[in-house]
Design a protein around this motif. Structure first.
Motif, PDB file in Angstrom:
ATOM      1  N   ILE A 242     135.490  57.285 -85.281  1.00 51.24           N
ATOM      2  CA  ILE A 242     134.249  57.901 -84.828  1.00 51.24           C
ATOM      3  C   ILE A 242     134.352  59.407 -85.061  1.00 51.24           C
ATOM      4  CG2 ILE A 242     132.566  58.054 -82.964  1.00 51.24           C
ATOM      5  CD1 ILE A 242     133.420  55.191 -83.727  1.00 51.24           C
ATOM      6  N   ALA A 243     133.387  59.972 -85.763  1.00 54.18           N
ATOM      7  CA  ALA A 243     133.353  61.411 -86.028  1.00 54.18           C
ATOM      8  C   ALA A 243     132.065  61.982 -85.447  1.00 54.18           C
ATOM      9  CB  ALA A 243     133.432  61.684 -87.524  1.00 54.18           C
ATOM     10  N   PHE A 244     132.162  63.162 -84.824  1.00 54.40           N
ATOM     11  CA  PHE A 244     130.971  63.751 -84.202  1.00 54.40           C
ATOM     12  C   PHE A 244     131.218  65.219 -83.883  1.00 54.40           C
ATOM     13  CE2 PHE A 244     133.670  61.659 -81.101  1.00 54.40           C
ATOM     14  CZ  PHE A 244     133.839  62.598 -80.097  1.00 54.40           C
ATOM     15  N   ASP A 245     130.123  65.919 -83.596  1.00 55.17           N
ATOM     16  CA  ASP A 245     130.176  67.306 -83.136  1.00 55.17           C
ATOM     17  C   ASP A 245     129.728  67.332 -81.676  1.00 55.17           C
ATOM     18  OD1 ASP A 245     130.878  68.266 -85.701  1.00 55.17           O
ATOM     19  OD2 ASP A 245     128.765  68.268 -86.306  1.00 55.17           O
ATOM     20  N   TYR A 246     130.485  68.062 -80.850  1.00 58.22           N
ATOM     21  CA  TYR A 246     130.193  68.115 -79.412  1.00 58.22           C
ATOM     22  C   TYR A 246     130.272  69.557 -78.937  1.00 58.22           C
ATOM     23  CZ  TYR A 246     130.656  67.040 -74.394  1.00 58.22           C
ATOM     24  OH  TYR A 246     130.475  66.973 -73.031  1.00 58.22           O
ATOM     25  N   ASN A 247     129.196  70.027 -78.307  1.00 56.23           N
ATOM     26  CA  ASN A 247     129.164  71.414 -77.837  1.00 56.23           C
ATOM     27  C   ASN A 247     129.347  71.537 -76.320  1.00 56.23           C
ATOM     28  OD1 ASN A 247     126.734  70.581 -76.737  1.00 56.23           O
ATOM     29  ND2 ASN A 247     125.441  71.836 -78.075  1.00 56.23           N
ATOM     30  N   GLY A 248     129.787  70.467 -75.704  1.00 54.09           N
ATOM     31  CA  GLY A 248     129.990  70.476 -74.255  1.00 54.09           C
ATOM     32  C   GLY A 248     128.875  69.799 -73.495  1.00 54.09           C
ATOM     33  N   SER A 249     127.740  69.573 -74.165  1.00 57.66           N
ATOM     34  CA  SER A 249     126.618  68.887 -73.510  1.00 57.66           C
ATOM     35  C   SER A 249     125.891  67.926 -74.433  1.00 57.66           C
ATOM     36  CB  SER A 249     125.621  69.906 -72.952  1.00 57.66           C
ATOM     37  OG  SER A 249     125.078  70.700 -74.000  1.00 57.66           O
ATOM     38  N   GLN A 250     125.945  68.180 -75.742  1.00 57.85           N
ATOM     39  CA  GLN A 250     125.215  67.348 -76.693  1.00 57.85           C
ATOM     40  C   GLN A 250     126.142  66.844 -77.795  1.00 57.85           C
ATOM     41  OE1 GLN A 250     122.390  70.426 -77.787  1.00 57.85           O
ATOM     42  NE2 GLN A 250     120.746  69.390 -76.671  1.00 57.85           N
ATOM     43  N   PHE A 251     125.912  65.607 -78.203  1.00 57.27           N
ATOM     44  CA  PHE A 251     126.654  65.003 -79.304  1.00 57.27           C
ATOM     45  C   PHE A 251     125.726  64.893 -80.507  1.00 57.27           C
ATOM     46  CE2 PHE A 251     128.624  63.507 -75.421  1.00 57.27           C
ATOM     47  CZ  PHE A 251     129.988  63.621 -75.674  1.00 57.27           C
ATOM     48  N   ARG A 252     126.163  65.450 -81.629  1.00 58.06           N
ATOM     49  CA  ARG A 252     125.368  65.441 -82.841  1.00 58.06           C
ATOM     50  C   ARG A 252     126.226  64.967 -84.024  1.00 58.06           C
ATOM     51  NH1 ARG A 252     122.160  65.641 -79.467  1.00 58.06           N
ATOM     52  NH2 ARG A 252     120.466  67.144 -79.114  1.00 58.06           N
ATOM     53  N   ASN A 253     125.547  64.577 -85.118  1.00 54.11           N
ATOM     54  CA  ASN A 253     126.237  64.124 -86.334  1.00 54.11           C
ATOM     55  C   ASN A 253     127.283  63.053 -86.008  1.00 54.11           C
ATOM     56  OD1 ASN A 253     124.843  66.075 -87.994  1.00 54.11           O
ATOM     57  ND2 ASN A 253     126.218  67.628 -87.135  1.00 54.11           N
ATOM     58  N   VAL A 254     126.841  62.057 -85.240  1.00 60.24           N
ATOM     59  CA  VAL A 254     127.736  60.987 -84.794  1.00 60.24           C
ATOM     60  C   VAL A 254     127.820  59.918 -85.885  1.00 60.24           C
ATOM     61  CG1 VAL A 254     128.177  59.265 -83.014  1.00 60.24           C
ATOM     62  CG2 VAL A 254     127.049  61.437 -82.404  1.00 60.24           C
ATOM     63  N   PHE A 255     129.040  59.636 -86.345  1.00 60.50           N
ATOM     64  CA  PHE A 255     129.241  58.637 -87.397  1.00 60.50           C
ATOM     65  C   PHE A 255     130.238  57.572 -86.950  1.00 60.50           C
ATOM     66  CE2 PHE A 255     127.193  61.723 -90.063  1.00 60.50           C
ATOM     67  CZ  PHE A 255     126.635  60.988 -91.104  1.00 60.50           C
ATOM     68  N   LEU A 256     129.862  56.328 -87.189  1.00 62.04           N
ATOM     69  CA  LEU A 256     130.747  55.180 -87.004  1.00 62.04           C
ATOM     70  C   LEU A 256     131.250  54.783 -88.385  1.00 62.04           C
ATOM     71  CD1 LEU A 256     131.911  52.626 -85.538  1.00 62.04           C
ATOM     72  CD2 LEU A 256     129.651  51.590 -85.871  1.00 62.04           C
ATOM     73  N   CYS A 257     132.567  54.829 -88.577  1.00 60.30           N
ATOM     74  CA  CYS A 257     133.148  54.641 -89.906  1.00 60.30           C
ATOM     75  C   CYS A 257     134.134  53.475 -89.897  1.00 60.30           C
ATOM     76  CB  CYS A 257     133.877  55.902 -90.354  1.00 60.30           C
ATOM     77  SG  CYS A 257     132.912  57.429 -90.151  1.00 60.30           S
ATOM     78  N   GLY A 258     134.041  52.618 -90.911  1.00 63.40           N
ATOM     79  CA  GLY A 258     134.965  51.500 -90.966  1.00 63.40           C
ATOM     80  C   GLY A 258     134.647  50.530 -92.077  1.00 63.40           C
TER      81      GLY A 258
END
Length: 270
Positions: A242-258
């Motif tokens: 799982i890859a994502f960007d997190y700024n402490g309150s919001q999760f963005r660019n969330v990818f499920l890879c496999g």
């Protein structure tokens, strides 16, 4: 008695795919030949004793604004919420059919999804929905990553009775009406180990894509991580990331890879 033509009309060409042990029946329904008139046909096809056997069934259909539309049914025959590993498998299926090449934008029940697929067609990175809030139920986390999830940290997950514990939570007073997917996670340092009881299947599955996504995001919040995060996850059926960007309150660019692999294809009568 059915005549030979009626029997022939009941035959459906299908494909079987699996993603980290999460297995699915896929049907190219661009001609709308598969008519969904209730849950009996899907229930029969997904049955592991009397049918093909699968965690769910998907129809790939045309859509005017996207490469295709994904219609997902749980193994109980009911229309389901988003299935992450199913989404990865239907992307591999679309590549096999020649609908897409290396990238796609398709429509699922929770909205549009972008995905990219390897040249070999057996590895898919699927973008999931953005997440702005993770709730709590006692010490557990509750969130919706396209499907609703309950995330509980445990020790000795390998020996946990996931069916009994997951069934109990999924059917308690809070969740029994709408249902919830129950994920148990053990943090092993360099990766997370996750096991999931899935609603709709009403049993433990070998993997759950929206589930491992929910776990990875919950653990990032729990540990106070920030920035670009990549989380390896081990499930009973293999390895996901799982890859994502997190700024402490919001999760963005969330990818499920496999992985997403075709197992076989055939014809079945219903």
């Amino acid at each position: 008695m059915l005549n030979d033509q009626q029997k022939e009309d009941m035959k459906i060409h299908f494909y079987k795919y699996q993603g980290a042990g999460n297995d699915f029946i896929l049907i190219d329904n661009r001609d709308l030949s598969f008519k969904y008139t209730g849950n009996n046909a899907v229930l029969q096809l997904c049955n592991r004793r009397f049918g093909i056997g699968a965690d769910g069934l998907m129809l790939l259909q045309d859509h005017a604004d996207y490469d295709f539309e994904m219609l997902y049914f749980n193994a109980d025959g009911k229309l389901g919420s988003m299935c992450g590993n199913g989404g990865r498998c239907i992307v591999a299926f679309a590549k096999h059919l020649g609908i897409i090449d290396s990238e796609t934008n398709f429509l699922a029940v929770d909205g549009p999804h972008y995905a990219k697929i390897s040249d070999a067609g057996n590895w898919v990175d699927l973008q999931m929905i953005d997440i702005d809030h993770i709730g709590n139920d006692g010490e557990a986390y509750v969130l919706n990553t396209g499907s609703p999830h309950y995330v509980a940290q445990v020790n000795n997950l390998e020996t946990l009775d996931v069916y009994h514990e997951g069934h109990s939570i999924r059917n308690n007073e809070t969740y029994k009406q709408e249902g919830i997917n129950v994920n148990f996670v053990e943090d092993l340092g360099d990766h997370l180990f996750v096991r999931t009881f899935e609603r709709g299947v009403e049993d433990e599955t070998y993997a759950c894509g929206t589930g491992v996504t929910a776990v990875a995001l919950s653990m990032a919040q729990h540990k106070g991580q920030n920035g670009h995060i990549e989380t390896p996850v081990k499930v009973l059926g293999g390895d996901l990331r799982i890859a994502f960007d997190y700024n402490g309150s919001q999760f963005r660019n969330v990818f499920l890879c496999g992985p997403a692999e075709q197992v076989f294809e055939g014809n079945v009568s219903i």
